[in-house]
Write a protein that holds these residues in place. Structure first.
Motif, mmCIF file in Angstrom:
data_model
loop_
_atom_site.group_PDB
_atom_site.id
_atom_site.type_symbol
_atom_site.label_atom_id
_atom_site.label_comp_id
_atom_site.label_asym_id
_atom_site.label_seq_id
_atom_site.Cartn_x
_atom_site.Cartn_y
_atom_site.Cartn_z
ATOM 1 N N VAL A 1 0.865 -1.185 0.000
ATOM 2 C CA VAL A 1 0.000 0.000 0.000
ATOM 3 C C VAL A 1 0.897 1.229 0.000
ATOM 4 O O VAL A 1 1.575 1.510 0.998
ATOM 5 N N VAL A 2 0.935 1.939 -1.118
ATOM 6 C CA VAL A 2 1.751 3.148 -1.202
ATOM 7 C C VAL A 2 1.093 4.246 -0.379
ATOM 8 O O VAL A 2 -0.066 4.601 -0.599
ATOM 9 N N CYS A 3 1.822 4.765 0.592
ATOM 10 C CA CYS A 3 1.307 5.817 1.467
ATOM 11 C C CYS A 3 1.722 7.198 1.000
ATOM 12 O O CYS A 3 0.984 8.172 1.190
ATOM 13 N N SER A 4 2.912 7.308 0.411
ATOM 14 C CA SER A 4 3.370 8.604 -0.098
ATOM 15 C C SER A 4 4.467 8.380 -1.134
ATOM 16 O O SER A 4 5.112 7.331 -1.165
ATOM 17 N N LEU A 5 4.621 9.383 -1.979
ATOM 18 C CA LEU A 5 5.676 9.404 -2.990
ATOM 19 C C LEU A 5 6.423 10.719 -2.912
ATOM 20 O O LEU A 5 5.878 11.748 -2.510
#
Length: 464
Positions: free
Chosen positions: A199-203
């Motif tokens: 689960v990508v939370c931030s980039l």
């Protein structure tokens, strides 16, 4: 949902500060509904985590309950998961809305719930721009890890290759920060891989010093398509990398805030952007303007405004899209496009688009991820929009007819972010890259917890 499924999902109630919705809850139907109202998902539960720790709690609880996890970003591009979510937790990221701009280093840090319209405005106040898309309602993170063909793409390349760091929660609930120096394989795979590795939370990604751009659209009545489309295709062959455009046959809605002179009409439209000074822009566009467009809005405008250049609808909308990559558009292909989507076609689709590729998009980025370039000179995209469900199947059929018209010139590769139906991921990457991606996924998600929107044919329920 069965009683057993309901009992398993009940174990998630109370997580995310109470922002978990189960079937029968008052907010469940609103919570499960994506931006695209043609999608109708009925998950075992819907969770809205606001911080990575809450994401980890949901992931661990779902695994303990024997449920899959289906991450879903904000805005356009809900993955094709219909009919597959009865045993899954739909994890919505809209509450993760952090935005930080490092002006000196030209880096944006963006949470998984941020939309491009908001980010474009934020970076624009600093005279900066990102490789944003053609709609403000697109989620930044989903677009960025899927690829990202923006209005500067032929000069700057795909947005996924601007990413410098990704923070995500893995299937075992651990939090990692992936960069080219740390978890490098994961960092490579997440940039364009089209499959959930966590689960990508931030980039974090690079920005560009770009305050204004030459941009807008040229429009003709669509009965002029047989004059405009061949000219545009020929013009694309020699266009400099500083130019990124698209050609569209578009059914313009009769509604505000669209300009009165185009509302309720079918038009042939060329829109896009030119990076350069005014004299350069005028010289580049002169062959297209020689066709005497009825409407010409091309001018120097704030770069932030380009996120609305396509005049796409904002807010939840019933829509369907599919696409294919095309190697060339010879005269026979142009004739086929006009027959399938032009004035005599009887088409129901809202938009038949040919997006100009090439330039930096055709050259593999030396430090890029798995999707470092695109195989094709054009992307053919069909879009259906309509509020009446009785017409949705016809929109899909007419989209397929448009794409079938260019199939003889297709490259055989898919661009997954613009495919609303399930597609074989092997069509997106060469065999060696697909094998490497599959191996990385098995390493970080060995039990197939995360549900892939585009599983391989031999995959299990989650697409592993």
């Amino acid at each position: 949902m069965t009683v057993q499924q309901g009992l398993r999902a009940a174990g998630l109630r109370g997580l995310c500060g109470g922002a978990v919705h189960l079937p029968g809850d008052p907010a469940y139907d609103l919570a499960r509904s994506p931006w695209n109202l043609q999608m109708s998902d009925h998950p075992a539960a819907v969770a809205y985590p606001a911080i990575p720790e809450e994401v980890a709690e949901v992931v661990r609880a779902a695994a303990a309950a024997g449920l899959y996890v289906a991450p879903q970003g904000t805005g356009h591009g809900a993955p094709p998961l219909e009919g597959r979510l009865a045993d899954a937790v739909l994890l919505r990221t809209s509450a993760m809305n952090e935005v930080r701009i490092d002006v000196d280093n030209r880096i944006a840090r963006v949470g998984a719930g941020v939309l491009w319209g908001d980010l474009a405005d934020a970076v624009g106040t600093h005279g900066l721009a990102a490789r944003h898309p053609s709609s403000p309602d697109v989620g930044v993170v989903g677009y960025s890890i899927g690829g990202g063909i923006g209005w500067y793409a032929r000069q700057l390349g795909l947005q996924c290759n601007a990413v410098t760091a990704a923070e995500l929660v893995l299937a075992d609930g651990t939090f990692v920060r992936a960069t080219e120096d740390s978890d490098a394989d994961l960092f490579w795979a997440i940039r364009g891989g089209g499959t959930p590795l966590g689960v990508v939370c931030s980039l974090e990604f690079r920005l560009h010093p770009l305050e204004t751009v030459i941009a807008g659209f040229l429009a003709w009545d669509w009965t002029f398509v047989d004059q405009v489309l061949p000219r545009w295709v020929g013009w694309c062959a020699d266009a400099p990398d500083e130019v990124t455009t698209s050609f569209r046959l578009v059914d313009v809605p009769d509604e505000d805030p669209l300009p009165a002179r185009v509302r309720g009409r079918r038009l042939a439209v060329i829109d896009g952007a030119v990076l350069g000074d005014d004299a350069f822009g005028a010289d580049v566009l002169a062959p297209l303007r020689a066709l005497d467009p009825e409407v010409d809005t091309v001018a120097r405008v704030p770069a932030a405004s380009l996120v609305r250049l396509h005049l796409d609808p904002e807010g939840p909308t019933p829509a369907y899209a599919s696409s294919t990559l095309v190697s060339e558009l010879p005269d026979a292909a142009i004739a086929a496009v006009i027959e399938a989507a032009g004035p005599q076609s009887g088409t129901s689709i809202a938009m038949a688009e040919l997006r100009q590729l090439g330039g930096a998009l055709s050259r593999p980025a030396p430090d890029g991820g798995i999707l470092s370039s695109l195989d094709g000179a054009f992307l053919a995209l069909g879009v259906g929009m309509g509020s009446d469900p009785a017409g949705w199947q016809q929109e899909r059929d007419d989209t397929a007819r448009f794409l079938a018209a260019v199939e003889p010139w297709a490259t055989g590769r898919s661009y997954l972010p613009m495919v609303d139906e399930r597609s074989d991921t092997r069509k997106a990457f060469p065999p060696s890259l697909h094998a490497r991606l599959s191996g990385i996924r098995r390493t970080v998600d060995p039990d197939g917890l995360f549900m892939a929107p585009h599983p391989s044919p031999q995959a299990g329920p989650a697409g592993t």
